[in-house]
Design a protein around this motif. Structure first.
Motif, PDB file in Angstrom:
ATOM      1  N   SER A 178      -8.744  79.017  -4.500  1.00 30.70           N
ATOM      2  CA  SER A 178      -8.667  77.835  -3.641  1.00 30.70           C
ATOM      3  C   SER A 178      -9.847  76.908  -3.883  1.00 30.70           C
ATOM      4  CB  SER A 178      -8.617  78.264  -2.165  1.00 30.70           C
ATOM      5  OG  SER A 178      -8.563  77.139  -1.311  1.00 30.70           O
TER       6      SER A 178
ATOM      7  N   SER B 232      -4.317  73.782  -5.484  1.00 33.03           N
ATOM      8  CA  SER B 232      -4.049  72.359  -5.277  1.00 33.03           C
ATOM      9  C   SER B 232      -3.300  71.765  -6.460  1.00 33.03           C
ATOM     10  CB  SER B 232      -5.371  71.609  -5.070  1.00 33.03           C
ATOM     11  OG  SER B 232      -5.140  70.232  -4.912  1.00 33.03           O
TER      12      SER B 232
ATOM     13  N   ARG C  96       0.243  73.117  -6.460  1.00 33.13           N
ATOM     14  CA  ARG C  96       1.005  72.489  -5.376  1.00 33.13           C
ATOM     15  C   ARG C  96       1.531  71.120  -5.809  1.00 33.13           C
ATOM     16  NH1 ARG C  96      -2.663  73.023  -1.747  1.00 33.13           N
ATOM     17  NH2 ARG C  96      -3.569  70.949  -1.850  1.00 33.13           N
TER      18      ARG C  96
ATOM     19  N   SER D 291      -3.400  77.677   1.289  1.00 34.09           N
ATOM     20  CA  SER D 291      -3.379  77.112  -0.061  1.00 34.09           C
ATOM     21  C   SER D 291      -2.600  77.997  -1.018  1.00 34.09           C
ATOM     22  CB  SER D 291      -4.809  76.934  -0.582  1.00 34.09           C
ATOM     23  OG  SER D 291      -5.519  75.993   0.185  1.00 34.09           O
TER      24      SER D 291
ATOM     25  N   SER E 186       1.429  77.003  -2.387  1.00 36.22           N
ATOM     26  CA  SER E 186       1.075  76.456  -3.691  1.00 36.22           C
ATOM     27  C   SER E 186       2.286  76.312  -4.610  1.00 36.22           C
ATOM     28  CB  SER E 186       0.048  77.363  -4.385  1.00 36.22           C
ATOM     29  OG  SER E 186       0.632  78.639  -4.663  1.00 36.22           O
TER      30      SER E 186
END
Length: 286
Positions: A18, A24, A27, A271, A275
């Protein structure tokens, strides 16, 4: 001891990935045009030292609101019907079992942020809010914890079902869709054909009479189902059926919709789970 070490290592790995921004990036790539269905259960007003931790709802109001804010800053929220639209993307919130805390604690936050949600109701504790679901009674008994020692205010906040009056009020909210979660929350694959039909059909009939609307969505208790269960869900007229994090893939995509269970507001946890790596996104339900 081994389990504690394993969980510690998993948490450390999630935190590291993370912090590095790996989740991120995933995602943004994987979930940019897809949908996920999230699964919640009860949401307490606040945690209490008077009841064993494993008997309480996983999250409280403050934690739920922080989850909502985290998701809102990264995704759109969608309605159940959007699952059938290939042009839509985002997160659908669902809540299982029909706890009174969904009405008292969850709904105000949904109203505050204008978030639609789908509530799967187990009707046993709607007709009698004090008649707790069997798995709650079993967990209390296995903890050798006396039900009578739970303060009245916590009984209502943690375990009671929504009253018929409050469910009716809730159903009139434009953000709310009501679905069925059977009558008694059984393991449907272990029920006879007649029992399956009763649980699936009569819960739908009861809810439709109560709220004056069609009930088109069904969630399998504990994610347990087989082909006979799916066929009866379809025969009863449900547009879609929802499982849990893992599904059995019998070949009924509209009635084997997976969900991502959310049990913490930890940022690394969210997260990782959201994701696109933990569960692949849904494009369109056929």
């Amino acid at each position: 001891m081994g389990k504690i070490i394993l969980n510690t290592l998993k948490s450390a790995l999630m935190f590291s990935l993370s912090e590095l921004g790996i989740f991120s990036v995933c995602r943004k790539i994987i979930l940019s045009k897809g949908k996920l269905v999230l699964m919640f259960h009860g949401v307490a007003s606040k945690k209490s030292s008077k009841v064993p931790k494993n008997l309480q709802p996983h999250i409280d109001i403050a934690e739920f609101e922080s989850i909502v804010k985290w998701i809102k800053s990264r995704f759109k929220f969608i309605k159940p019907a959007d699952l059938f639209d290939s042009n839509s993307s985002g997160m659908l919130l669902t809540f299982d079992d029909g706890f009174d805390n969904n009405f008292k604690n969850v709904l105000p936050i949904l109203n505050k942020y204008e978030i639609p949600a789908l509530f799967f109701i187990t009707t046993q504790h709607i007709s009698n809010p004090n008649k707790w679901l069997h798995f709650i009674e079993e967990k209390i008994e296995s903890n050798t914890f006396k039900k009578s020692s739970i303060p009245k205010v916590l009984r209502s906040d943690f375990f009671n079902g929504i009253s018929e009056e409050n469910l009716f009020k809730m159903s009139k909210n434009k953000l709310v869709t009501i679905g069925s979660h059977t009558i008694t929350h059984p393991l449907l694959s272990q029920c006879s054909k007649s029992e399956i039909k009763k649980e699936i059909f009569e819960s739908k009939e009861y809810l439709e009479m109560l709220i004056g609307k069609s009930v088109d969505y069904f969630a399998y208790p504990s994610g347990d189902y087989n082909e006979e269960v799916i066929n009866q869900v379809i025969a009863c007229g449900y547009r879609a059926g929802f499982g849990i994090d893992t599904i059995k893939n019998f070949g009924f995509p509209s009635h084997e919709i997976p969900r991502v269970g959310i049990y913490s507001n930890n940022i690394s946890y969210l997260s990782a789970k959201l994701s696109g790596l933990y569960q692949r996104p849904i494009n369109k339900i056929i």
